[in-house]
Design a protein around this motif. Structure first.
Motif, PDB file in Angstrom:
ATOM      1  N   TYR A  96       0.867  -1.174   0.000  1.00  9.56           N
ATOM      2  CA  TYR A  96       0.000   0.000   0.000  1.00  9.56           C
ATOM      3  C   TYR A  96       0.910   1.233   0.000  1.00  9.56           C
ATOM      4  CZ  TYR A  96      -4.765   1.709   0.178  1.00  9.56           C
ATOM      5  OH  TYR A  96      -5.972   2.257  -0.169  1.00  9.56           O
ATOM      6  N   LYS A  98     -10.613   3.689  14.067  1.00 13.38           N
ATOM      7  CA  LYS A  98     -10.196   2.501  13.304  1.00 13.38           C
ATOM      8  C   LYS A  98      -8.703   2.468  13.014  1.00 13.38           C
ATOM      9  CE  LYS A  98     -14.475   1.589  10.813  1.00 13.38           C
ATOM     10  NZ  LYS A  98     -15.135   2.076   9.606  1.00 13.38           N
ATOM     11  N   ARG A 143      -2.080   3.335   7.164  1.00 11.95           N
ATOM     12  CA  ARG A 143      -3.279   3.270   8.010  1.00 11.95           C
ATOM     13  C   ARG A 143      -4.051   4.583   8.065  1.00 11.95           C
ATOM     14  NH1 ARG A 143       0.297  -0.329  11.358  1.00 11.95           N
ATOM     15  NH2 ARG A 143      -0.706  -2.369  11.446  1.00 11.95           N
ATOM     16  N   ASP A 199      -4.935  -5.764  12.945  1.00 12.35           N
ATOM     17  CA  ASP A 199      -5.609  -5.580  11.659  1.00 12.35           C
ATOM     18  C   ASP A 199      -4.993  -6.355  10.492  1.00 12.35           C
ATOM     19  OD1 ASP A 199      -3.328  -4.068  11.744  1.00 12.35           O
ATOM     20  OD2 ASP A 199      -4.212  -2.246  10.935  1.00 12.35           O
ATOM     21  N   GLU A 241      -6.033  -8.987   8.764  1.00 10.24           N
ATOM     22  CA  GLU A 241      -6.978  -9.289   7.692  1.00 10.24           C
ATOM     23  C   GLU A 241      -7.361  -8.037   6.901  1.00 10.24           C
ATOM     24  OE1 GLU A 241      -7.700 -12.107   6.641  1.00 10.24           O
ATOM     25  OE2 GLU A 241      -6.990 -13.358   8.303  1.00 10.24           O
ATOM     26  N   ARG A 242      -7.557  -6.934   7.642  1.00 12.53           N
ATOM     27  CA  ARG A 242      -8.043  -5.742   6.940  1.00 12.53           C
ATOM     28  C   ARG A 242      -6.934  -4.727   6.654  1.00 12.53           C
ATOM     29  NH1 ARG A 242      -9.207  -1.296  10.131  1.00 12.53           N
ATOM     30  NH2 ARG A 242      -8.692  -1.633  12.319  1.00 12.53           N
ATOM     31  N   TYR A 243      -5.661  -5.172   6.791  1.00  7.71           N
ATOM     32  CA  TYR A 243      -4.564  -4.273   6.418  1.00  7.71           C
ATOM     33  C   TYR A 243      -4.718  -3.924   4.941  1.00  7.71           C
ATOM     34  CZ  TYR A 243      -0.044  -2.048   6.478  1.00  7.71           C
ATOM     35  OH  TYR A 243       0.946  -1.100   6.396  1.00  7.71           O
ATOM     36  N   PRO A 244      -4.612  -2.636   4.562  1.00 10.17           N
ATOM     37  CA  PRO A 244      -4.894  -2.283   3.161  1.00 10.17           C
ATOM     38  C   PRO A 244      -3.907  -2.926   2.188  1.00 10.17           C
ATOM     39  CG  PRO A 244      -3.998  -0.394   4.353  1.00 10.17           C
ATOM     40  CD  PRO A 244      -4.236  -1.476   5.364  1.00 10.17           C
ATOM     41  N   ARG A 245      -4.450  -3.427   1.089  1.00 13.38           N
ATOM     42  CA  ARG A 245      -3.613  -4.083   0.078  1.00 13.38           C
ATOM     43  C   ARG A 245      -4.048  -3.607  -1.310  1.00 13.38           C
ATOM     44  NH1 ARG A 245      -4.570  -7.718   4.335  1.00 13.38           N
ATOM     45  NH2 ARG A 245      -2.995  -9.296   4.761  1.00 13.38           N
ATOM     46  N   ASP A 246      -3.086  -3.368  -2.193  1.00 12.96           N
ATOM     47  CA  ASP A 246      -3.401  -2.977  -3.570  1.00 12.96           C
ATOM     48  C   ASP A 246      -2.193  -3.312  -4.446  1.00 12.96           C
ATOM     49  OD1 ASP A 246      -4.039  -1.839  -5.973  1.00 12.96           O
ATOM     50  OD2 ASP A 246      -4.736   0.069  -5.137  1.00 12.96           O
ATOM     51  N   TYR A 285      -7.834   4.941   7.272  1.00 19.40           N
ATOM     52  CA  TYR A 285      -8.892   4.551   8.213  1.00 19.40           C
ATOM     53  C   TYR A 285      -9.369   5.681   9.113  1.00 19.40           C
ATOM     54  CZ  TYR A 285      -7.777  -0.141   6.782  1.00 19.40           C
ATOM     55  OH  TYR A 285      -7.580  -1.261   6.028  1.00 19.40           O
TER      56      TYR A 285
END
Ligand code: AMP
Length: 290
Positions: free
Chosen positions: A32, A270, A187, A67, A69-74, A190
């Motif tokens: 990210y 968050k 992060r 976090d 699972e919900r760590y931002p990925r792209d 969020y």
């Protein structure tokens, strides 16, 4: 830029690079990508012939209620950004590739972890030390680049490298910030709009604290209290810690007359944000090879 997914391919390439006497710069990330990461990449270009970047959201450095699972990925955008910054090899392994489940040895960090983020994130730095040990071996890096935004990570990695004599030099790079002073972070997405406005007060508080030290204040308790009050006044975040320690040894300070770090962590709805400033009593902020 070549994208690499397997350890076999990476080690084959790094072996060839070493045979050709190339120096290797390495930037480990969790992806990210933003300007904080790309600044490290650009720095590497001034130190080493070849730049390897890894993108790996390392499950071992996340606690059960964190976090991961919900760590931002792209992935796609990351690949574009990496290519724009002349990355030679982008290593993007899967979790199974990195951790096939055959561990015989476990790394446990014993110093510099009972303070700051280590206090509320038990085993976080064990996970960091584990993945970096693997990545240092795989990349055969001569130089590795870390951001001082994660200053405790820099201190722990320095301890790791010194303890095990890894033949790699650590380059610590100053925190890259938004124009309003907020430290760039994956992060930050969020934060609500209101929290995004409030978040600038973390760095403002740190700058006030730095000024107090430059003006001659030597009592860390006094400064910590002021920083806490300032953040509480300007944000609705919940302060996890405000601390002043020696850097990079991260020992308690009774009286400020050496290089210290002032570090804060604040939990917003968050996102948990961290920031810090490293200060010499004279006001200089040193960095580079530590
Ligand atoms: P991460 O992807 O969060 O694990 O970060 C990868 C590397 O980028 C670490 O060495 C971080 O300290 C560094 N980094 C992240 N944000 C910043 C920033 N705002 N300024 C400088 N370095 C950063």
């Amino acid at each position: 830029m070549k994208i690499i997914r397997t350890i076999e391919e990476l080690t084959s390439i790094t072996g060839q690079l070493k045979e050709a006497n190339k120096t290797i710069g390495f930037v480990p990330t969790m992806g990210y990508l933003h300007e904080g990461h790309t600044t490290l990449m650009d720095q590497s270009k001034t130190y080493a012939d070849i730049l390897i970047v890894s993108i790996f959201v390392n499950p071992r450095q996340f606690g059960p209620n964190e976090d991961f699972e919900r760590y931002p990925r792209d992935e796609k955008t990351d690949q574009t950004i990496a290519a724009e910054h002349d990355v030679d090899y982008l290593f993007m392994p899967s979790v199974d590739e990195m951790y096939p489940g055959n561990d015989v040895v476990t790394l446990h960090v014993t110093d510099r972890v009972d303070v700051l983020c280590g206090k509320s994130r038990p085993n976080h730095f064990d996970g960091v030390a584990t993945v970096l040990t693997k990545l240092f071996h795989l990349t055969r890096a001569d130089y590795v680049f870390f951001g001082l935004k994660d200053a405790q990570q820099v201190a722990v990695v320095k301890g790791l490298v010194d303890t095990f004599n890894f033949p790699v030099k650590i380059i610590a790079v100053p925190t890259v910030r938004e124009v309003d002073g907020l430290a760039k972070s994956s992060r930050n997405v969020y934060l609500s709009d209101k929290e995004r406005q409030e978040a600038i007060y973390l760095f403002k508080a740190l700058k006030e604290a730095k000024q107090l030290i430059i003006d001659g204040e030597k009592n860390p308790v006094m400064i910590k209290e002021k920083v806490k009050k300032y953040i509480e006044h300007h944000t609705n975040g919940k302060i996890d810690y405000v601390d002043i320690l020696t850097f990079p040894s991260l020992d308690t300070v009774e009286k400020i007359n050496q290089q210290i770090i002032i570090a804060v962590a604040v939990q917003f709805t968050k996102a948990r944000l961290i920031d810090n400033i490293i200060v010499e009593p004279s006001g200089t902020v040193p960095y580079a090879i530590i």
